[in-house]
Every structure is written in C-alpha cells, then in structure tokens.
Design an enzyme around this catalytic site. Structure first.
Site, PDB file in Angstrom:
ATOM      1  N   ARG A  32       0.853  -1.208   0.000  1.00 19.02           N
ATOM      2  CA  ARG A  32       0.000   0.000   0.000  1.00 19.02           C
ATOM      3  C   ARG A  32       0.881   1.248   0.000  1.00 19.02           C
ATOM      4  NH1 ARG A  32      -1.559   2.354   4.463  1.00 19.02           N
ATOM      5  NH2 ARG A  32      -2.052   0.465   5.620  1.00 19.02           N
ATOM      6  N   LYS A  78      -6.269   5.999 -20.012  1.00 18.65           N
ATOM      7  CA  LYS A  78      -6.450   6.478 -21.392  1.00 18.65           C
ATOM      8  C   LYS A  78      -5.166   6.300 -22.204  1.00 18.65           C
ATOM      9  CE  LYS A  78     -10.431   8.026 -19.731  1.00 18.65           C
ATOM     10  NZ  LYS A  78     -11.019   7.165 -18.742  1.00 18.65           N
ATOM     11  N   ASP A 114      -5.156  18.697 -15.613  1.00 18.19           N
ATOM     12  CA  ASP A 114      -5.507  17.333 -16.012  1.00 18.19           C
ATOM     13  C   ASP A 114      -5.023  17.147 -17.449  1.00 18.19           C
ATOM     14  OD1 ASP A 114      -6.787  15.005 -16.933  1.00 18.19           O
ATOM     15  OD2 ASP A 114      -8.422  15.243 -15.492  1.00 18.19           O
ATOM     16  N   TYR A 137     -14.290  17.300 -16.948  1.00 17.28           N
ATOM     17  CA  TYR A 137     -14.837  15.934 -16.986  1.00 17.28           C
ATOM     18  C   TYR A 137     -15.974  15.808 -15.959  1.00 17.28           C
ATOM     19  CZ  TYR A 137     -15.022  10.947 -16.018  1.00 17.28           C
ATOM     20  OH  TYR A 137     -15.460   9.665 -15.789  1.00 17.28           O
TER      21      TYR A 137
HETATM   22  C1  LIG Z   1     -10.067  14.176 -18.363  1.00 16.14           C
HETATM   23  C2  LIG Z   1     -10.362  13.033 -17.430  1.00 16.14           C
HETATM   24  N1  LIG Z   1      -9.875  13.044 -16.179  1.00 16.14           N
HETATM   25  C3  LIG Z   1     -10.123  12.040 -15.321  1.00 16.14           C
HETATM   26  C4  LIG Z   1     -10.897  10.965 -15.684  1.00 16.14           C
HETATM   27  C5  LIG Z   1     -11.182   9.868 -14.691  1.00 16.14           C
HETATM   28  O1  LIG Z   1     -10.384   8.756 -14.968  1.00 16.14           O
HETATM   29  P1  LIG Z   1     -10.771   7.250 -14.537  1.00 16.14           P
HETATM   30  O2  LIG Z   1     -11.954   6.855 -15.356  1.00 16.14           O
HETATM   31  O3  LIG Z   1      -9.522   6.474 -14.825  1.00 16.14           O
HETATM   32  O4  LIG Z   1     -11.097   7.278 -13.090  1.00 16.14           O
HETATM   33  C6  LIG Z   1     -11.419  10.901 -16.974  1.00 16.14           C
HETATM   34  C7  LIG Z   1     -12.254   9.753 -17.388  1.00 16.14           C
HETATM   35  O5  LIG Z   1     -12.782   9.702 -18.460  1.00 16.14           O
HETATM   36  C8  LIG Z   1     -11.143  11.965 -17.870  1.00 16.14           C
HETATM   37  O6  LIG Z   1     -11.634  11.965 -19.122  1.00 16.14           O
END
Ligand SMILES: Cc1ncc(COP(=O)(O)O)c(C=O)c1O
Length: 396
Positions: free
Chosen positions: A46, A195, A170, A98
């Site tokens: 962890r 992604k 992000d 998001y």
């Molecule tokens: C720009 C962005 N940030 C964060 C996330 C969240 O990621 P996760 O689905 O791996 O939790 C996403 C998910 O689509 C995203 O598009």
C-alpha cells in the site's frame, strides 16, 4: 534522453535478482525485513511497491516532474490531489471539466466545505474576478472534455502563482507526448492512465505528478494514508503501454485529423470540434502550447437525439463505449454517458448539448473509420467516401 527513449528505458532496470530486461511484476503485499528496522526500501505494497515505483519514475520523467504517485484510477488521482485542501478553501475550475471531476467537486463542497467556482477559463478576466482570499488552486483541463476547448496554461499558472494558488492540470487528453504542463508553469499534473498512457483499454489507473518536492512528498503520503495506490499488475500493464506512447500518439493524430476533415465537410454534421483544424478558434493557442493535437474529435450531428441515436447504432468499426485513448476507436454520447454525472446547468453552460458525439479515434486503417462514419451519417444526402478522399475535405 529524449521522450521516446525515456518512455522505453526509464523505470525498467529494476531486477537485481535475475537482470530481466523488463520490469518484473512484484505481486506481493508485503516484503521481508533484512533485520529489525532494515528493509530493501519496501515494506508494504500500500505504501510502495517496486513495479509501481518503476511506473512512477517513468511518468515523472515523461512529464518532467520531480515525482509521481500512481493510483487506482484517474478519479483516485483527483481525490488524492483534492486532499491537499481543507474546509474553507476555494478552487476555480474550468466550466467544461470531466463530469466525474464535477461530481467529486460537488461532493467535496457538500461534505467537506471546499468551494468551487466554475468559470470559462478562456476568459482570464472571469478567472481573476472569481479569485477570493481563500482560493488555493486553479483546476485546469485542456483540451476540455468533450468540446476540446484549449486553455492557456501559462497565463493561468502565472495568475494562480500571483495569488499563491496552485496550478493543477488534467493532462489526460493529450498525454506528455503532446503536452507538458510543467513547461508552462503548472505545479501538479493529473492523469487518468486508463487512457493514452496505457493505451490498450485493459487497465483503469491514475497518476498525480508533482513539480515541487514538497508537493510530491505530500501526495505520496496521501496516497499511502488514503490507500489509493495502484496494483503491481496494473502498473506493469501501464509501463508496457507507455513504451509505445510515441508511435501510438502519432497514429491517433494522423487518423483524427483525417476524420475531423471528413466530418467538417459532411452535410449531416453541424459542427466539428478539433483544435487541429485551422478554422478552429483554439488552433493557434493549441499550436503554441501543445506538441500535437491528439486523437479526440467531437462533433454535432445536424439533427436531434433521434439522429444521434441513429449514428451511435449504425457504426460497426467504432464501438459505442465510454473511455478513450485506446488503440481501438470508440464513440460515445457525452450527455447520456461520460457527462451524465455533470450537473445539467453546468453542462448547458459549457455548451455540451444533446447533439454532441465524441470520438476517440483509434489507430485502425483510417479508410475503415471514414467508411464507418459515412455509413452511420447517412440519414441525409451524405457526401461519399470518394468525395472525401479527392474532394474539398481532403484539402481542408
Ligand atoms: C479528463 C479526465 N480526467 C479524469 C478521468 C477519470 O479517470 P478514470 O476513469 O480512470 O477514473 C477521466 C475519465 O474519463 C477523464 O476523461
């Protein structure tokens, strides 16, 4: 070493037992102590794990940061970063973030008293107007999801720093191959490694990358305290994906550009969102701050929800699914899928209407992608595939 070389070599020379060329998966929860109080650097997974550490070194190196923490999902990365703040703090967030980010920020306001003001971050005066004495961070997502608006990271980071606030970006949509926010003044970078970094749609994961030692230490501490760390196997898969990040990103972009040009000339399409198109209002800024335009394309169907459903049901090569950044092409409807969790008022303010369809353009043969979309868009007198290859679309 340059980025593509680092993506292959950083974090991989970890096997002191048998000198394996590839980082092993240390699938263990705990580590034997050499003596009382003496470890080989790891005691419990962890807290830390050699496979996770290898991935952390790789991502930190690609972003040009001082440290990274790899966590279970992109949302876990956002959660961990939000734990830098406390009751009474205030954040300013891009108004078309998001949907999951908005849902979490709303929860933090309701349960923990961390306030967020949403603004259109393209309007710097609106950002400045939103600043309060309690403002602790700007939450920047660029390109935004799903409308691919581009925000000026350098200008916003300067404003944030003038007010002793952090600039958090992000970077999920572009990956460090196409954008490196630390070069533009950011303090923290967030990734959903689910992604492009992983790129094969077989892992959910996340990372928080820091540009300052104090932030890196605090994020590592939070990752352990909150129990957010990513599993060794998932880390190994992401490390594996990162080795082909460069070649994949090039193919994604080549295909996305062709798809965007095709859609731009299509009679069944009202509007295309792709910053790589020269008539896109964000084209110049994207060219300035990014190393590439990426593989995401959104567009508005010239019709209503019925026509949208027709497209989503008709595609054969594109798969109707959430997520993005994998080698296979995906299509989704933000209003009812990725952004369903977003507050409807914020969704409307951000311009995410029910006509918008988002594509994650994969690395298949682009002719198959165009034929697929052409067939799906045939609810009106659509232009033909031949016209796209030889006609004005190809020259756009
Ligand atoms: C720009 C962005 N940030 C964060 C996330 C969240 O990621 P996760 O689905 O791996 O939790 C996403 C998910 O689509 C995203 O598009």
């Amino acid at each position: 070493m340059r980025l593509q070389t680092r993506s292959i070599h950083v974090g991989v020379d970890k096997d002191t037992a048998f000198n394996s060329v590839i980082t092993p998966i240390y699938q263990t929860s705990t580590f034997r102590f050499e003596d009382v109080g003496v470890t080989k650097g790891f005691d419990y997974s962890r807290t830390n794990n050699p496979t996770r550490k290898a991935l952390e070194e790789s991502i930190a190196s690609l972003e040009g940061g001082v440290g990274a923490s790899c966590v279970a999902t992109g949302m876990a990365a956002i959660t961990t970063a939000l734990h830098l703040f406390r009751n009474g703090d205030h954040l300013i967030c891009t108004h078309d973030c998001y949907g999951g980010t908005d849902r979490l920020l709303r929860t933090y306001r309701e349960q923990f008293g961390i306030e967020t003001t949403y603004v259109n971050m393209n309007r710097l005066d609106e950002v400045v107007d939103a600043i309060r004495p309690q403002t602790k961070a700007f939450w920047i997502e660029t390109p935004s999801n799903p409308l691919l608006n581009i925000i000026d990271i350098r200008a916003l980071s300067e404003i944030a720093h003038e007010h002793n606030a952090l600039s958090i970006v992000d970077n999920t949509f572009l990956s460090p191959y196409n954008q490196r926010p630390f070069e533009l003044g950011a303090d923290l970078v967030i990734h959903s490694t689910t992604k492009y970094l992983n790129g094969h749609s077989d892992v959910v994961g996340g990372a928080v990358v820091s540009n300052r030692e104090d932030l890196a230490t605090r994020i590592q501490w939070l990752t352990n305290a909150l129990g957010q760390g990513a599993s060794p196997f998932d880390c190994w898969l992401v490390l594996r994906g990162i080795k082909t990040l460069g070649p994949r990103m090039k193919e994604h972009e080549k295909n996305a550009r062709t798809v965007a040009q095709f859609l731009n000339s299509h009679t069944s399409v009202r509007r295309v969102y792709y910053p790589g198109l020269i008539d896109n209002p964000h084209h110049e800024l994207a060219k300035r701050q990014q190393y590439g335009f990426g593989g995401m394309v959104s567009f508005e169907v010239d019709g209503g929800y019925e026509e949208v459903k027709h497209v989503l049901r008709s595609v054969r090569v594109f798969t109707l699914a959430e997520s993005l950044g994998g080698v296979e092409s995906l299509v989704e409807h933000p209003c009812t899928m990725s952004h369903a969790s977003m507050h409807p008022e914020l969704r409307e303010k951000a311009g995410i209407n029910e006509r918008v369809i988002r594509l994650s353009v994969g690395i298949e043969d682009v002719a198959d992608l165009i034929e697929d979309l052409d067939r799906a868009l045939r609810f009106r007198n659509a232009i033909s595939f031949a016209e796209v290859c030889d006609g004005p679309a190809a020259r756009a």
